[in-house]
Write an enzyme that holds these catalytic residues in place. Structure first.
Site, PDB file in Angstrom:
ATOM      1  N   ASN A 149       0.796  -1.238   0.000  1.00  0.00           N
ATOM      2  CA  ASN A 149       0.000   0.000   0.000  1.00  0.00           C
ATOM      3  C   ASN A 149       0.826   1.286   0.000  1.00  0.00           C
ATOM      4  OD1 ASN A 149       0.643  -0.684   2.639  1.00  0.00           O
ATOM      5  ND2 ASN A 149      -1.122   0.363   3.472  1.00  0.00           N
ATOM      6  N   LYS A 191      12.408  -7.739   0.793  1.00  0.00           N
ATOM      7  CA  LYS A 191      11.431  -8.382  -0.082  1.00  0.00           C
ATOM      8  C   LYS A 191      10.193  -7.498  -0.147  1.00  0.00           C
ATOM      9  CE  LYS A 191       7.707 -11.156   0.035  1.00  0.00           C
ATOM     10  NZ  LYS A 191       7.151 -10.579  -1.156  1.00  0.00           N
ATOM     11  N   GLY A 247       2.675  -5.736   7.352  1.00  0.00           N
ATOM     12  CA  GLY A 247       1.678  -6.447   6.551  1.00  0.00           C
ATOM     13  C   GLY A 247       0.476  -6.787   7.402  1.00  0.00           C
ATOM     14  N   GLU A 272       4.679  -4.486  12.102  1.00  0.00           N
ATOM     15  CA  GLU A 272       3.733  -3.371  11.907  1.00  0.00           C
ATOM     16  C   GLU A 272       2.535  -3.966  11.196  1.00  0.00           C
ATOM     17  OE1 GLU A 272       3.883  -0.395  12.980  1.00  0.00           O
ATOM     18  OE2 GLU A 272       5.990  -0.060  13.455  1.00  0.00           O
ATOM     19  N   LEU A 273       1.431  -4.130  11.913  1.00  0.00           N
ATOM     20  CA  LEU A 273       0.332  -4.915  11.352  1.00  0.00           C
ATOM     21  C   LEU A 273      -0.918  -4.058  11.127  1.00  0.00           C
ATOM     22  CD1 LEU A 273       1.082  -8.001  13.601  1.00  0.00           C
ATOM     23  CD2 LEU A 273       1.992  -7.471  11.346  1.00  0.00           C
ATOM     24  N   CYS A 293      -3.144   1.086   6.824  1.00  0.00           N
ATOM     25  CA  CYS A 293      -3.223   0.386   8.113  1.00  0.00           C
ATOM     26  C   CYS A 293      -3.898   1.259   9.149  1.00  0.00           C
ATOM     27  CB  CYS A 293      -1.821   0.005   8.557  1.00  0.00           C
ATOM     28  SG  CYS A 293      -0.671   1.378   8.565  1.00  0.00           S
ATOM     29  N   GLU A 352     -10.519  -5.998   9.738  1.00  0.00           N
ATOM     30  CA  GLU A 352      -9.923  -4.981   8.863  1.00  0.00           C
ATOM     31  C   GLU A 352     -10.393  -5.229   7.433  1.00  0.00           C
ATOM     32  OE1 GLU A 352      -5.697  -5.245   7.986  1.00  0.00           O
ATOM     33  OE2 GLU A 352      -5.490  -3.089   8.315  1.00  0.00           O
TER      34      GLU A 352
HETATM   35  P1  NAD Z   1       0.412  -9.241   3.556  1.00  0.00           P
HETATM   36  O1  NAD Z   1       0.536  -9.636   4.984  1.00  0.00           O
HETATM   37  O2  NAD Z   1      -0.393 -10.074   2.659  1.00  0.00           O
HETATM   38  O3  NAD Z   1       1.868  -9.159   2.881  1.00  0.00           O
HETATM   39  C1  NAD Z   1       2.894  -8.365   3.405  1.00  0.00           C
HETATM   40  C2  NAD Z   1       4.227  -8.909   2.914  1.00  0.00           C
HETATM   41  O4  NAD Z   1       4.448 -10.183   3.500  1.00  0.00           O
HETATM   42  C3  NAD Z   1       4.296  -9.117   1.397  1.00  0.00           C
HETATM   43  O5  NAD Z   1       5.568  -8.742   0.945  1.00  0.00           O
HETATM   44  C4  NAD Z   1       4.086 -10.607   1.263  1.00  0.00           C
HETATM   45  O6  NAD Z   1       4.629 -11.170   0.099  1.00  0.00           O
HETATM   46  C5  NAD Z   1       4.814 -11.114   2.487  1.00  0.00           C
HETATM   47  N1  NAD Z   1       4.410 -12.450   2.920  1.00  0.00           N
HETATM   48  C6  NAD Z   1       3.233 -13.074   2.702  1.00  0.00           C
HETATM   49  N2  NAD Z   1       3.259 -14.311   3.255  1.00  0.00           N
HETATM   50  C7  NAD Z   1       4.481 -14.461   3.829  1.00  0.00           C
HETATM   51  C8  NAD Z   1       5.100 -15.510   4.541  1.00  0.00           C
HETATM   52  N3  NAD Z   1       4.473 -16.656   4.791  1.00  0.00           N
HETATM   53  N4  NAD Z   1       6.353 -15.313   4.988  1.00  0.00           N
HETATM   54  C9  NAD Z   1       6.999 -14.153   4.784  1.00  0.00           C
HETATM   55  N5  NAD Z   1       6.464 -13.128   4.088  1.00  0.00           N
HETATM   56  C10 NAD Z   1       5.215 -13.281   3.622  1.00  0.00           C
HETATM   57  O7  NAD Z   1      -0.082  -7.741   3.582  1.00  0.00           O
HETATM   58  P2  NAD Z   1      -0.521  -6.827   2.337  1.00  0.00           P
HETATM   59  O8  NAD Z   1      -1.843  -7.322   1.861  1.00  0.00           O
HETATM   60  O9  NAD Z   1       0.593  -6.684   1.382  1.00  0.00           O
HETATM   61  O10 NAD Z   1      -0.696  -5.411   3.064  1.00  0.00           O
HETATM   62  C11 NAD Z   1      -1.830  -5.033   3.725  1.00  0.00           C
HETATM   63  C12 NAD Z   1      -1.692  -5.233   5.220  1.00  0.00           C
HETATM   64  O11 NAD Z   1      -0.569  -4.516   5.710  1.00  0.00           O
HETATM   65  C13 NAD Z   1      -2.875  -4.685   5.980  1.00  0.00           C
HETATM   66  O12 NAD Z   1      -3.269  -5.581   6.993  1.00  0.00           O
HETATM   67  C14 NAD Z   1      -2.355  -3.404   6.589  1.00  0.00           C
HETATM   68  O13 NAD Z   1      -3.028  -2.981   7.738  1.00  0.00           O
HETATM   69  C15 NAD Z   1      -0.934  -3.759   6.857  1.00  0.00           C
HETATM   70  N6  NAD Z   1      -0.122  -2.549   6.948  1.00  0.00           N
HETATM   71  C16 NAD Z   1       0.398  -2.181   8.173  1.00  0.00           C
HETATM   72  C17 NAD Z   1       1.136  -1.010   8.285  1.00  0.00           C
HETATM   73  C18 NAD Z   1       1.718  -0.577   9.595  1.00  0.00           C
HETATM   74  O14 NAD Z   1       2.669   0.190   9.575  1.00  0.00           O
HETATM   75  N7  NAD Z   1       1.209  -1.008  10.736  1.00  0.00           N
HETATM   76  C19 NAD Z   1       1.344  -0.221   7.162  1.00  0.00           C
HETATM   77  C20 NAD Z   1       0.795  -0.617   5.949  1.00  0.00           C
HETATM   78  C21 NAD Z   1       0.076  -1.794   5.858  1.00  0.00           C
END
Ligand code: NAD
Length: 491
Positions: free
Chosen positions: A151, A174, A227, A249-250, A283, A384
């Protein structure tokens, strides 16, 4: 269509698999770039390059020289901001205006942490044992695994890279499979800035194929992850097996709380910015609006009036206010949440469907959606959505507002709208969230710590706190008495 390569040990390399996948423009739903499909072999190469750099050229640089490199990188990003923002917007469908704002701001992280690099100091402890000199050293951890979502691809990477590098670590990054192009373009700037090869490596690909081997690699000392919370939980478990440091950071389900004494015109803008800016794909989305009952109905009318004016369309157009949802699965998920909310009895006051406006073309657009009559037990009030969907929940008094706001597994952020200083301070103390905004929303800075309570995460990014997340403390004891005491008794 441009075919990209990864960055490993300062060189542009093809993936070991010999395979690429397509990155899709969410506005046109057409593929526009080919991204290397990395694998464990690439991770092995990248981690070993990062490890060699950590014990070699990078370690040999002074902290002042490291800081100068970070500041030079900041200058290069500033000079390239518009181009990188256009790439981000094309890749993830977020507004060019928003991505350009982020790109213009990202250099500040490299300036701030570049300045901090040579101010990381240990302490001399006035130790309680005569004849002993004790001091601490703040040392880097080693190879950092940085994993980022789609995002805000470069901003969230900067939040990790700048403090990690300032502290003297090396990085394997990554990026999300949905937004890797800006990362790979950004990779070019490290060499231009003069970073030694291997200090920053970029491996693209899927979570299970690249993320997992990275998190579990024995030579990775820390995982810095942003993520979703489910992925975060998996990452945390995998990292635990290797006793690795972790920052998470979730996600969030942040409450934007409007009291009857608030400046309602400002509050309406704040609530709209919390959920419809970035198409709700942030997020910190203020996805629950908690409205004080005396102003509930009037406020809903004002909100509807403003939200109805939101212009949808091409994210590259500076007049667009709400762009597409980034991926097709996410688009389906948002529409599914809308269906569930209706089934559970929430009242749809705006939107509630896919957008079919002519200006939305063939992109994955969802109408800005507002539900009233939301009960805190409904799924829409707890999970969410990560889309332009607002749940409105009424409350009667401060205690109830606090109870509803905190009644979530998350704790990333909260907004409070009031003109009472007492209320502002009381609410900021009682809300369980890593960030509380009063009479504003969605403000972040390189200077201010950011992170989550509860399921929203562990650790802090930005500000002085962030650099500590990439350091470990060593305590050094030196006997200056010349008398070795009784060896059979602890000193
Ligand atoms: P996601 O969890 O699907 O993916 C995040 C990253 O993790 C990607 O690079 C993905 O390829 C990787 N990933 C996926 N599975 C993995 C595994 N098994 N092992 C290691 N890496 C893996 O998240 P998304 O859909 O890309 O992003 C949206 C989410 O991120 C939302 O929940 C949002 O709230 C959160 N987010 C949090 C913040 C924060 O700072 N707190 C900021 C932005 C987004």
């Amino acid at each position: 269509m441009k075919k990209y390569q990864m960055l490993i040990n300062g060189a542009r390399v093809d993936p070991a698999t010999g395979a690429w996948f397509e990155s899709v423009n969410p506005f046109t739903a057409q593929a526009w770039a080919q991204v290397p499909r990395g694998s464990k072999d690439d991770i092995d190469r990248a981690v070993s390059a990062a490890k060699a750099a950590f014990y070699g050229d990078w370690r040999n640089l002074t902290a002042t020289a490291r800081g100068a490199l970070l500041r030079r990188l900041g200058d290069l990003i500033a000079a390239d901001a518009d181009r990188l923002a256009t790439i981000e917007s094309t890749d993830n469908g977020k507004l060019f205006a928003e991505m350009r704002g982020q790109l213009n701001y990202i250099p500040q992280w490299f300036y701030y942490f570049g300045g901090l690099a040579d101010k990381i100091e240990g302490r001399v402890i006035p130790i309680d044992k005569p004849g002993v000199f004790n001091f601490t050293r703040e040392e880097p951890l080693g190879v950092i695994a940085a994993i980022t979502p789609w995002n805000s691809p470069l901003l969230l990477a900067a939040w990790k890279l700048a403090p990690a590098l300032a502290a003297g670590n090396t990085v394997v990054w990554k990026p999300s499979e949905f937004s890797s192009v800006s990362a790979l373009e950004f990779g070019e700037l490290f060499e231009k800035a003069g970073f030694p090869p291997g200090v920053v490596n970029i491996v693209t690909g899927y979570g299970n194929e690249v993320g997992e081997p990275l998190v579990t690699h024995p030579d990775v000392a820390k995982v810095a992850f942003t993520g979703g919370d489910r992925t975060g939980e998996q990452v945390y478990q995998m990292a635990a097996r290797g006793i690795k440091h972790v920052t998470l950071e979730l996600g969030g389900k942040s409450a934007n709380i409007v009291f009857d004494d608030a400046d309602l015109d400002s509050a309406v803008k704040g609530v709209v910015s919390g959920i419809f800016a970035a198409t709700g794909q942030t997020c910190i989305a203020g996805s629950r609006a908690l409205l004080h009952r005396p102003i509930h109905d009037a406020f809903v009318e004002k909100l509807l009036a403003l939200a109805k004016t939101a212009r949808m369309g091409n994210p590259l157009d500076l007049n667009t206010q709400v762009g597409p949802v980034t991926t097709q699965p996410q688009y389906n998920k948002v529409l599914d949440y809308i269906r569930v909310a209706k089934e559970e009895g929430a009242v749809c006051r705006l939107g509630g469907a896919a957008a079919t406006r002519a200006e939305c073309g063939s992109g994955w657009f969802v109408e800005p959606t507002i539900f009233t009559g939301v009960n805190p037990s409904m799924r829409i009030a707890n999970e969410e959505v990560f889309g332009p969907v607002l749940s409105i929940i009424p409350f009667d008094d401060e205690d109830e507002a606090v109870r509803i706001a905190n009644n979530t597994v998350y704790g990333l952020a909260a907004g409070v709208w009031t003109t009472s200083i007492r209320r502002a301070l009381m609410m900021s103390e009682r809300l369980e969230a890593g960030t509380v905004w009063v009479n504003t929303y969605r403000a972040v800075s390189y200077m201010s710590p950011f992170g989550g309570y509860k399921r929203s995460g562990i650790g802090r990014e930005s500000g002085l706190d962030a650099v500590r997340e990439y350091l470990q403390t060593k305590s050094v004891w030196i006997d200056i008495s010349g008398n070795t005491p009784n060896p059979f008794v602890m000193r």
